[in-house]
Enzyme design. Structure first.
Site, mmCIF file in Angstrom:
data_model
loop_
_atom_site.group_PDB
_atom_site.id
_atom_site.type_symbol
_atom_site.label_atom_id
_atom_site.label_comp_id
_atom_site.label_asym_id
_atom_site.label_seq_id
_atom_site.Cartn_x
_atom_site.Cartn_y
_atom_site.Cartn_z
ATOM 1 N N LEU A 18 7.723 11.450 0.615
ATOM 2 C CA LEU A 18 7.572 10.980 1.992
ATOM 3 C C LEU A 18 8.405 11.817 2.963
ATOM 4 O O LEU A 18 8.363 11.609 4.170
ATOM 5 C CB LEU A 18 7.996 9.508 2.094
ATOM 6 C CG LEU A 18 7.192 8.525 1.242
ATOM 7 C CD1 LEU A 18 7.737 7.112 1.404
ATOM 8 C CD2 LEU A 18 5.712 8.569 1.602
ATOM 9 N N LYS A 73 19.076 20.026 -8.575
ATOM 10 C CA LYS A 73 20.254 19.670 -7.773
ATOM 11 C C LYS A 73 21.556 20.296 -8.262
ATOM 12 O O LYS A 73 22.455 20.532 -7.475
ATOM 13 C CB LYS A 73 20.419 18.141 -7.720
ATOM 14 C CG LYS A 73 19.420 17.456 -6.802
ATOM 15 C CD LYS A 73 19.684 15.951 -6.715
ATOM 16 C CE LYS A 73 18.688 15.287 -5.777
ATOM 17 N NZ LYS A 73 18.968 13.858 -5.611
ATOM 18 N N ASN A 94 21.685 18.226 -2.544
ATOM 19 C CA ASN A 94 20.307 17.848 -2.208
ATOM 20 C C ASN A 94 19.858 18.449 -0.883
ATOM 21 O O ASN A 94 18.722 18.248 -0.464
ATOM 22 C CB ASN A 94 20.127 16.322 -2.206
ATOM 23 C CG ASN A 94 20.629 15.675 -0.939
ATOM 24 O OD1 ASN A 94 21.522 16.208 -0.275
ATOM 25 N ND2 ASN A 94 20.083 14.527 -0.593
ATOM 26 N N ASP A 109 22.971 12.080 -0.457
ATOM 27 C CA ASP A 109 22.544 10.875 -1.187
ATOM 28 C C ASP A 109 23.590 9.754 -1.084
ATOM 29 O O ASP A 109 23.245 8.585 -0.877
ATOM 30 C CB ASP A 109 22.306 11.191 -2.665
ATOM 31 C CG ASP A 109 21.008 11.942 -2.896
ATOM 32 O OD1 ASP A 109 20.055 11.758 -2.116
ATOM 33 O OD2 ASP A 109 20.939 12.714 -3.872
ATOM 34 N N GLY A 133 23.352 2.713 -14.878
ATOM 35 C CA GLY A 133 22.789 4.037 -14.650
ATOM 36 C C GLY A 133 23.858 4.999 -14.179
ATOM 37 O O GLY A 133 24.480 4.787 -13.133
ATOM 38 N N GLY A 136 21.850 11.218 -12.256
ATOM 39 C CA GLY A 136 22.018 11.929 -10.984
ATOM 40 C C GLY A 136 22.260 10.982 -9.816
ATOM 41 O O GLY A 136 23.246 11.123 -9.079
ATOM 42 N N ALA A 137 21.370 10.015 -9.631
ATOM 43 C CA ALA A 137 21.543 9.053 -8.539
ATOM 44 C C ALA A 137 22.795 8.225 -8.778
ATOM 45 O O ALA A 137 23.557 7.937 -7.848
ATOM 46 C CB ALA A 137 20.318 8.145 -8.437
#
Ligand code: NAD
Length: 280
Positions: A18, A73, A94, A109, A133, A136-137
């Site tokens: 997007l 990244k 990023n 991010d 988690g 990466g994020a």
């Protein structure tokens, strides 16, 4: 003549991104002639090995900068001239800005997550977050959560070594806060004030819940990072329990907003970008 802004995204499998709509829409609103191009490694039959070629091509074509996503990244860093403190701390980039022939790497991010968190959960209790988690994020949002003032952060990942390594790195960067890699999710949830979810669970390819819904209490807040779909099973379950929640769309929009600002020097209108995103 209108000022031009030429930007884009380098990554693999990004055809549904997007970002072109978000960046070009915000550019229009600032009276810029903005074009945001996709450089999809998959479509181009390229690999991260080709990053030097792509960066060079973008620079020669007069791009103001490019966003960088999976799987580039980390790999992109060796081809840059400088890093922002945030990108340096995360070891991931990023956003690359081209200026005076130089390439500077940024990471928006974490800023995106923090901004979304403040917006969606303004009164959240920052005593103790559980985070699922540590990929990466996960690295970016854990860093952001500690910057927001989380006193304790317990990291869980099905790859425990990954959670352990991230906890160790963050503990060095935030010595006054407590960061650990957890073993018993159910008991840790009992003492936690909130949950950050940064695994792919809840996406179409990974359906389901990342933990049993009954481990959530009404006084837990839940911050979701997944944004496709915007309404994940976790968010539905959390709201059914009475939890305050924030969806992953905020992070997605706000990281783009901050990148737009780095590319253009224009202050983005966050509310307008969010409204635009909700229409896409
Ligand atoms: P990643 O593959 O780098 O990391 C995911 C991690 O989750 C891995 O370490 C994996 O071992 C772990 N994991 C997977 N399932 C698990 C489970 N059930 N329990 C515990 N650990 C589990 O992926 P990523 O790039 O970090 O992306 C994670 C999610 O975040 C994706 O859905 C992605 O779309 C989303 N994301 C959102 C934004 C945003 O702006 N909102 C930005 C980046 C990524």
């Amino acid at each position: 003549p209108k000022r031009r802004l030429l930007t884009g995204l380098i990554g693999s499998g990004i055809q549904k991104s997007l970002s072109p709509a978000l960046h070009e829409g915000e550019g229009d609103a600032h009276g810029l002639r903005c074009q945001y191009r996709l450089m999809d490694l998959h479509e181009l039959a390229m690999t991260p090995e080709d990053l030097p070629t792509l960066l060079e091509a973008a620079q020669l074509a007069g791009f103001n900068g490019v966003n960088i996503t999976h799987p580039c990244k980390q790999r992109v860093i060796e081809y840059l001239d400088a890093l922002s403190p945030e990108a340096q701390a995360l070891g991931a980039v990023n956003t690359v800005v081209f200026e005076s022939g130089k390439r500077t790497g940024h990471n928006t991010d974490g800023w995106g997550f923090a901004q979304g968190f403040r917006h969606g959960l303004p009164t959240a209790d920052l005593t103790h977050a559980v985070q699922l988690g540590a990929g990466g994020a996960g690295a970016a949002v854990a860093h952001a959560a500690l910057n927001l003032g989380m006193q304790r952060l317990s990291l869980f990942d099905q790859d425990h070594d990954r959670a352990q390594a991230l906890a160790q790195r963050l503990q060095g960067q935030f010595p006054d806060q407590q960061i650990d890699a957890g073993h018993h999710l159910e008991t840790t949830m009992q003492s936690a004030s909130g949950l950050i979810h940064a695994t792919p669970t809840g996406m179409a390819a990974h359906p389901g819940l990342p933990l049993p819904a009954e481990w959530l209490r009404p006084d837990h807040w839940v911050a979701e990072v997944v944004y496709v779909p915007l309404e994940t099973e976790l968010l539905r379950a959390a709201r059914a329990q009475g939890c305050a929640t924030v969806h992953g769309g905020f992070m997605a929009v706000y990281q783009a907003a901050r990148a737009f600002e780095l590319f253009s020097g224009c202050a983005p209108d966050l509310g307008r970008m969010l409204a635009h995103f909700e229409q896409l």
